[in-house]
Design a protein around this motif. Structure first.
Motif, PDB file in Angstrom:
ATOM      1  N   ARG A  57      68.104 -24.067 -26.538  1.00 23.43           N
ATOM      2  CA  ARG A  57      67.564 -22.927 -27.295  1.00 23.43           C
ATOM      3  C   ARG A  57      68.510 -22.524 -28.431  1.00 23.43           C
ATOM      4  NH1 ARG A  57      66.151 -20.414 -22.232  1.00 23.43           N
ATOM      5  NH2 ARG A  57      67.292 -18.518 -22.742  1.00 23.43           N
ATOM      6  N   GLY A  58      69.532 -23.331 -28.632  1.00 24.91           N
ATOM      7  CA  GLY A  58      70.450 -23.071 -29.741  1.00 24.91           C
ATOM      8  C   GLY A  58      71.444 -21.963 -29.476  1.00 24.91           C
ATOM      9  N   ILE A  59      71.528 -21.550 -28.206  1.00 32.42           N
ATOM     10  CA  ILE A  59      72.411 -20.423 -27.874  1.00 32.42           C
ATOM     11  C   ILE A  59      73.817 -20.914 -27.530  1.00 32.42           C
ATOM     12  CG2 ILE A  59      72.783 -18.520 -26.246  1.00 32.42           C
ATOM     13  CD1 ILE A  59      69.682 -18.307 -26.105  1.00 32.42           C
ATOM     14  N   ALA A  60      73.889 -21.981 -26.776  1.00 31.74           N
ATOM     15  CA  ALA A  60      75.205 -22.499 -26.370  1.00 31.74           C
ATOM     16  C   ALA A  60      75.653 -23.587 -27.337  1.00 31.74           C
ATOM     17  CB  ALA A  60      75.127 -23.059 -24.958  1.00 31.74           C
ATOM     18  N   ALA A  61      76.854 -23.441 -27.849  1.00 33.64           N
ATOM     19  CA  ALA A  61      77.390 -24.463 -28.741  1.00 33.64           C
ATOM     20  C   ALA A  61      78.097 -25.551 -27.947  1.00 33.64           C
ATOM     21  CB  ALA A  61      78.347 -23.833 -29.737  1.00 33.64           C
ATOM     22  N   GLY A  62      78.811 -25.154 -26.920  1.00 32.15           N
ATOM     23  CA  GLY A  62      79.543 -26.141 -26.136  1.00 32.15           C
ATOM     24  C   GLY A  62      79.422 -25.866 -24.650  1.00 32.15           C
ATOM     25  N   ILE A  63      79.304 -26.937 -23.869  1.00 29.04           N
ATOM     26  CA  ILE A  63      79.256 -26.791 -22.414  1.00 29.04           C
ATOM     27  C   ILE A  63      80.361 -27.647 -21.809  1.00 29.04           C
ATOM     28  CG2 ILE A  63      77.897 -27.125 -20.312  1.00 29.04           C
ATOM     29  CD1 ILE A  63      75.383 -26.997 -22.079  1.00 29.04           C
ATOM     30  N   ASP A  64      81.300 -27.001 -21.162  1.00 32.33           N
ATOM     31  CA  ASP A  64      82.329 -27.730 -20.416  1.00 32.33           C
ATOM     32  C   ASP A  64      81.994 -27.645 -18.932  1.00 32.33           C
ATOM     33  OD1 ASP A  64      83.604 -28.089 -22.800  1.00 32.33           O
ATOM     34  OD2 ASP A  64      85.300 -26.756 -22.368  1.00 32.33           O
ATOM     35  N   ALA A  65      82.236 -28.732 -18.217  1.00 34.46           N
ATOM     36  CA  ALA A  65      82.109 -28.707 -16.758  1.00 34.46           C
ATOM     37  C   ALA A  65      83.511 -28.828 -16.178  1.00 34.46           C
ATOM     38  CB  ALA A  65      81.242 -29.856 -16.276  1.00 34.46           C
ATOM     39  N   VAL A  66      83.803 -28.066 -15.138  1.00 36.78           N
ATOM     40  CA  VAL A  66      85.127 -28.129 -14.531  1.00 36.78           C
ATOM     41  C   VAL A  66      84.997 -28.304 -13.026  1.00 36.78           C
ATOM     42  CG1 VAL A  66      85.361 -25.615 -14.228  1.00 36.78           C
ATOM     43  CG2 VAL A  66      87.412 -27.044 -14.405  1.00 36.78           C
ATOM     44  N   SER A  67      85.916 -29.046 -12.466  1.00 37.58           N
ATOM     45  CA  SER A  67      85.932 -29.223 -11.025  1.00 37.58           C
ATOM     46  C   SER A  67      87.395 -29.281 -10.566  1.00 37.58           C
ATOM     47  CB  SER A  67      85.193 -30.511 -10.642  1.00 37.58           C
ATOM     48  OG  SER A  67      84.785 -30.444  -9.304  1.00 37.58           O
ATOM     49  N   VAL A  68      87.619 -28.903  -9.327  1.00 38.08           N
ATOM     50  CA  VAL A  68      88.980 -28.912  -8.775  1.00 38.08           C
ATOM     51  C   VAL A  68      89.009 -29.904  -7.617  1.00 38.08           C
ATOM     52  CG1 VAL A  68      90.823 -27.521  -7.744  1.00 38.08           C
ATOM     53  CG2 VAL A  68      89.205 -26.451  -9.320  1.00 38.08           C
ATOM     54  N   GLY A  69      89.995 -30.808  -7.631  1.00 40.04           N
ATOM     55  CA  GLY A  69      90.100 -31.738  -6.506  1.00 40.04           C
ATOM     56  C   GLY A  69      90.859 -32.995  -6.886  1.00 40.04           C
ATOM     57  N   THR A  70      90.705 -34.003  -6.055  1.00 43.54           N
ATOM     58  CA  THR A  70      91.389 -35.278  -6.310  1.00 43.54           C
ATOM     59  C   THR A  70      90.579 -36.097  -7.315  1.00 43.54           C
ATOM     60  OG1 THR A  70      90.175 -36.366  -4.557  1.00 43.54           O
ATOM     61  CG2 THR A  70      92.249 -35.337  -3.932  1.00 43.54           C
ATOM     62  N   ASP A  71      91.081 -37.274  -7.670  1.00 46.45           N
ATOM     63  CA  ASP A  71      90.368 -38.143  -8.610  1.00 46.45           C
ATOM     64  C   ASP A  71      88.941 -38.439  -8.140  1.00 46.45           C
ATOM     65  OD1 ASP A  71      92.289 -38.423 -10.580  1.00 46.45           O
ATOM     66  OD2 ASP A  71      93.363 -39.954  -9.432  1.00 46.45           O
ATOM     67  N   ALA A  72      88.725 -38.435  -6.833  1.00 46.71           N
ATOM     68  CA  ALA A  72      87.399 -38.740  -6.294  1.00 46.71           C
ATOM     69  C   ALA A  72      86.363 -37.697  -6.726  1.00 46.71           C
ATOM     70  CB  ALA A  72      87.460 -38.812  -4.768  1.00 46.71           C
ATOM     71  N   THR A  73      86.840 -36.543  -7.131  1.00 42.70           N
ATOM     72  CA  THR A  73      85.941 -35.466  -7.548  1.00 42.70           C
ATOM     73  C   THR A  73      85.218 -35.790  -8.855  1.00 42.70           C
ATOM     74  OG1 THR A  73      87.477 -33.951  -6.486  1.00 42.70           O
ATOM     75  CG2 THR A  73      85.878 -32.946  -7.922  1.00 42.70           C
ATOM     76  N   THR A  74      85.729 -36.778  -9.601  1.00 42.78           N
ATOM     77  CA  THR A  74      85.113 -37.109 -10.883  1.00 42.78           C
ATOM     78  C   THR A  74      83.647 -37.526 -10.725  1.00 42.78           C
ATOM     79  OG1 THR A  74      86.031 -39.318 -10.667  1.00 42.78           O
ATOM     80  CG2 THR A  74      87.221 -37.787 -12.091  1.00 42.78           C
ATOM     81  N   VAL A  75      83.242 -37.931  -9.535  1.00 47.30           N
ATOM     82  CA  VAL A  75      81.840 -38.326  -9.341  1.00 47.30           C
ATOM     83  C   VAL A  75      80.910 -37.160  -9.700  1.00 47.30           C
ATOM     84  CG1 VAL A  75      81.776 -37.733  -6.858  1.00 47.30           C
ATOM     85  CG2 VAL A  75      80.176 -39.401  -7.754  1.00 47.30           C
ATOM     86  N   ALA A  76      81.304 -35.933  -9.375  1.00 47.67           N
ATOM     87  CA  ALA A  76      80.473 -34.768  -9.684  1.00 47.67           C
ATOM     88  C   ALA A  76      80.531 -34.452 -11.178  1.00 47.67           C
ATOM     89  CB  ALA A  76      80.935 -33.565  -8.862  1.00 47.67           C
ATOM     90  N   LEU A  77      81.711 -34.626 -11.767  1.00 46.12           N
ATOM     91  CA  LEU A  77      81.851 -34.357 -13.202  1.00 46.12           C
ATOM     92  C   LEU A  77      81.077 -35.392 -14.027  1.00 46.12           C
ATOM     93  CD1 LEU A  77      85.611 -33.334 -13.285  1.00 46.12           C
ATOM     94  CD2 LEU A  77      83.648 -31.858 -13.777  1.00 46.12           C
ATOM     95  N   ARG A  78      81.085 -36.620 -13.537  1.00 49.58           N
ATOM     96  CA  ARG A  78      80.329 -37.674 -14.217  1.00 49.58           C
ATOM     97  C   ARG A  78      78.849 -37.290 -14.246  1.00 49.58           C
ATOM     98  NH1 ARG A  78      82.962 -40.713 -17.375  1.00 49.58           N
ATOM     99  NH2 ARG A  78      84.480 -41.277 -15.796  1.00 49.58           N
ATOM    100  N   LYS A  79      78.366 -36.769 -13.146  1.00 46.45           N
ATOM    101  CA  LYS A  79      76.957 -36.330 -13.081  1.00 46.45           C
ATOM    102  C   LYS A  79      76.706 -35.203 -14.084  1.00 46.45           C
ATOM    103  CE  LYS A  79      72.737 -35.603 -11.353  1.00 46.45           C
ATOM    104  NZ  LYS A  79      72.390 -35.147 -10.036  1.00 46.45           N
ATOM    105  N   ALA A  80      77.680 -34.287 -14.221  1.00 45.48           N
ATOM    106  CA  ALA A  80      77.527 -33.185 -15.185  1.00 45.48           C
ATOM    107  C   ALA A  80      77.420 -33.738 -16.606  1.00 45.48           C
ATOM    108  CB  ALA A  80      78.703 -32.220 -15.067  1.00 45.48           C
ATOM    109  N   LEU A  81      78.231 -34.750 -16.909  1.00 44.06           N
ATOM    110  CA  LEU A  81      78.162 -35.375 -18.233  1.00 44.06           C
ATOM    111  C   LEU A  81      76.816 -36.075 -18.421  1.00 44.06           C
ATOM    112  CD1 LEU A  81      81.757 -36.921 -18.475  1.00 44.06           C
ATOM    113  CD2 LEU A  81      80.871 -35.014 -19.838  1.00 44.06           C
TER     114      LEU A  81
END
Lengths: 257, 333
Positions: free
Chosen positions: A53-77
């Motif tokens: 809707r043109g409201i958000a210019a940038g969306i960052d996703a953040v997660s806390v954990g070990t390298d294995a946590t990147t699976v959730a961040l990858r999904k966010a991307l």
């Protein structure tokens, strides 16, 4: 405006697991699948709709954990987040307060206008990280949100939070604010093929937890165990047909069928 | 002392408030301490006049502007003022929608530990050990606080709503606070309609669908199963409604409809706390789920570990066979 979406990684709920010898650590089987917490998909979708809707210019996703946590961040991307940040910790049990301190420390530097989170983690069941981040950043929050609208030139967010099946509670919150969304606020999208391909090569930014102002554990697990089964439970066993016969008999004996 | 917080904006005798008091009383027994119930934004007369309200503790009414409607910002500020005054070791809050909104926020504001969804508490060396669910509700864990102060939220239904040692002659004190809201504007509550009457309220038998039925198409199997029983209705777990497989009017649970039919058949429902709160009091509960560890089995009377759709197909065939058998028999007679 700039949005941060807090993402958690959970183990598939049906994966087999064991309790380690220390009696307080649950270890899922090696082949267990890990994925994004279902509640966080709704938070991601809400952010993406603001972008469209043109409201958000940038969306960052953040997660806390070990390298294995990147699976959730990858999904966010894959869903459409612009950037993903992993606050990397060692293999330790993280309480909600520990996660909140790290995310708040990271977010304080960036100055987000809106921080979105899922209502709770399916696995941990605390429903705490969102409100905790708000308290640490001294900004307002609402949980169990089923409707949100930005108004006043994105200076405020109007939210409806779920009280029960028939009642909602309404607030106007000044931004920046934390909104923890309830499942059902939207229908999370499936990632498009182009986004999946883009996400595959995208780098996930890593911040070491030790470089942020964290917190010591506020609680300690002393034991984990299987809860006691209720009294009067009967498992109907046998082949599929025998189970069907067993249930038929069980219902008949009680005049239920 | 132990501070229990009353559920905001509901009558003084509300079950959630009493359950929080029960938990606080248990903690006070472990600590050899006392309990005070704090209630923000409620008027004095309501507590005095609430008939039959028996409390095992005294009451502090936190009075001030900005507390007429629940809001986390105002309530946390007001309660923090009282905490500074009373210096409690534990603050116990019901794990309702509002309590769950307030408790973790308050915990961080006062740098306390936060232990959520507590279902039980026991003493060890004069300190409380809390039990709470974990790992998708399939396991539970015992946790201890590592802070001087702890905020505890209580799982609805886990503690008694009728503290037995109560007395009607509790003492009520006022605690005025001055709180100005800077970032929150409460706008009151809103009634939402969940659509048509789905027959759930009056059904004798409810067949409920969970994610484990696999797909939307399998709902027809559940409808066929329901049609075997007179006065039956189709229910659902929250995820099934979130997927749009069924409307929210059919959702059974803490945030949906609360039902207690003669027979509740949970198909492919794992049994989240949320769902259990809405159907636990059913007279007979049957669960069908392919996951033997699913929490629903701990609350069911009969259980079948099988893929839901496969099992229901076999069961429907069996019922048809039996009915045909009966028909043939009666013809022979």
């Amino acid at each position: 405006m700039k949005i941060l979406v807090c993402i958690d990684r959970v183990c598939d709920g049906e994966a087999p697991f064991t309790v380690e010898g220390d009696g307080r650590t649950i270890r899922p089987a090696d082949q267990a699948a890990w994925r994004m917490n279902r509640y966080d998909e709704f938070a991601m979708e809400e952010a993406l709709q603001l972008k469209e809707r043109g409201i958000a210019a940038g969306i960052d996703a953040v997660s806390v954990g070990t390298d294995a946590t990147t699976v959730a961040l990858r999904k966010a991307l894959e869903m459409g987040a612009h950037d993903a940040v992993l606050i990397r910790t060692g293999e330790v049990h993280l309480t909600p307060a520990m996660k909140a301190h790290l995310i708040a420390a990271m977010a304080a530097d960036v100055r987000y206008d809106l921080i979105l989170a899922g209502m709770t983690s399916e696995q941990g069941l605390n429903a705490a990280v969102g409100p905790m981040i708000a308290a640490l950043l001294k900004i307002p929050h609402a949980t169990a949100v089923l409707k949100m609208d930005l108004e006043d030139d994105c200076r405020r967010v109007r939210v409806q939070r779920e009280l029960d099946a028939e009642t909602r509670e309404c607030f106007r919150l000044s931004l920046p604010a934390v909104v923890a969304v309830q499942s059902g606020i939207n229908r999370p999208r499936y990632p498009s093929l182009s986004n999946v391909l883009r996400a595959r090569d995208q780098e996930i930014r890593i911040i070491n937890a030790s470089d942020l102002a964290g917190a010591a554990p506020d609680q300690e697990i002393v034991a984990v165990r299987k809860p006691r089964a209720g009294t009067g439970f009967m498992e109907i066993q046998g082949s599929t047909v025998e189970k069907a016969e067993g249930l038929y008999a069980w219902l008949h004996e009680r005049s239920l069928l | 002392m132990i501070l229990a917080i009353a559920e905001p904006s509901v009558p003084a005798s509300d079950a959630a408030t009493m359950e929080a008091v029960s938990c606080a009383v248990q903690i006070s027994a472990i600590r050899s301490s006392t309990v005070i119930l704090a209630s923000a934004g409620k008027d004095f007369e309501e507590f005095r006049n609430a008939e039959g309200v028996r409390l095992p503790c005294d009451v502090v009414l936190i009075e001030g502007q900005s507390l007429a409607h629940y809001n986390a910002e105002g309530y946390a500020a007001a309660i923090t003022g009282l905490i500074d005054h009373l210096n409690p070791t534990e603050i116990v809050i019901a794990g309702t929608s509002r309590g769950g909104d307030l408790a973790p926020y308050l915990a961080m504001r006062i740098s306390a530990a936060y232990i959520s969804v507590v279902t039980g508490v026991r003493g060890e060396g004069g300190s409380p050990v809390y039990t709470r669910p974990c790992w998708h509700g399939k396991m539970e864990m015992d946790v201890v606080s590592r802070r001087e102060r702890t905020v505890v939220s209580v799982q609805p239904g886990a503690f008694s709503a009728a503290p037995l040692v109560g007395d009607e002659r509790f003492h009520v004190e006022r605690f005025p606070v001055s709180v100005a809201l800077t970032a929150t504007e409460p706008e009151g509550t809103l009634a939402v309609s969940q659509g048509d009457d789905t027959g759930l309220a009056n059904a004798e038998v409810i067949v409920s669908a969970g994610r484990g039925i696999g797909n939307r198409e399998n709902l027809s199997l559940l409808m066929e199963l329901a049609s075997l029983f007179p006065r039956s209705a189709l229910g659902a777990s929250r995820p099934v409604c979130d997927y749009g497989w069924l409307p929210y009017g059919r959702q059974v649970g803490q945030t949906g409809r609360r039902v207690s039919p003669r027979l509740y058949i949970a198909c492919g429902i794992s049994g989240s706390m949320q769902h259990l709160a809405g159907m636990r009091s059913s007279a007979h509960i049957v669960a069908v789920n392919n996951d033997r560890d699913a929490p629903i089995f701990r609350h069911a009377h009969a259980g079948v570990v099988e893929d839901c759709a496969t099992f229901i197909r076999v069961f429907l065939d069996l019922v048809k066979e039996r009915e045909n058998g009966k028909a043939t028999q009666s013809e022979e007679i």
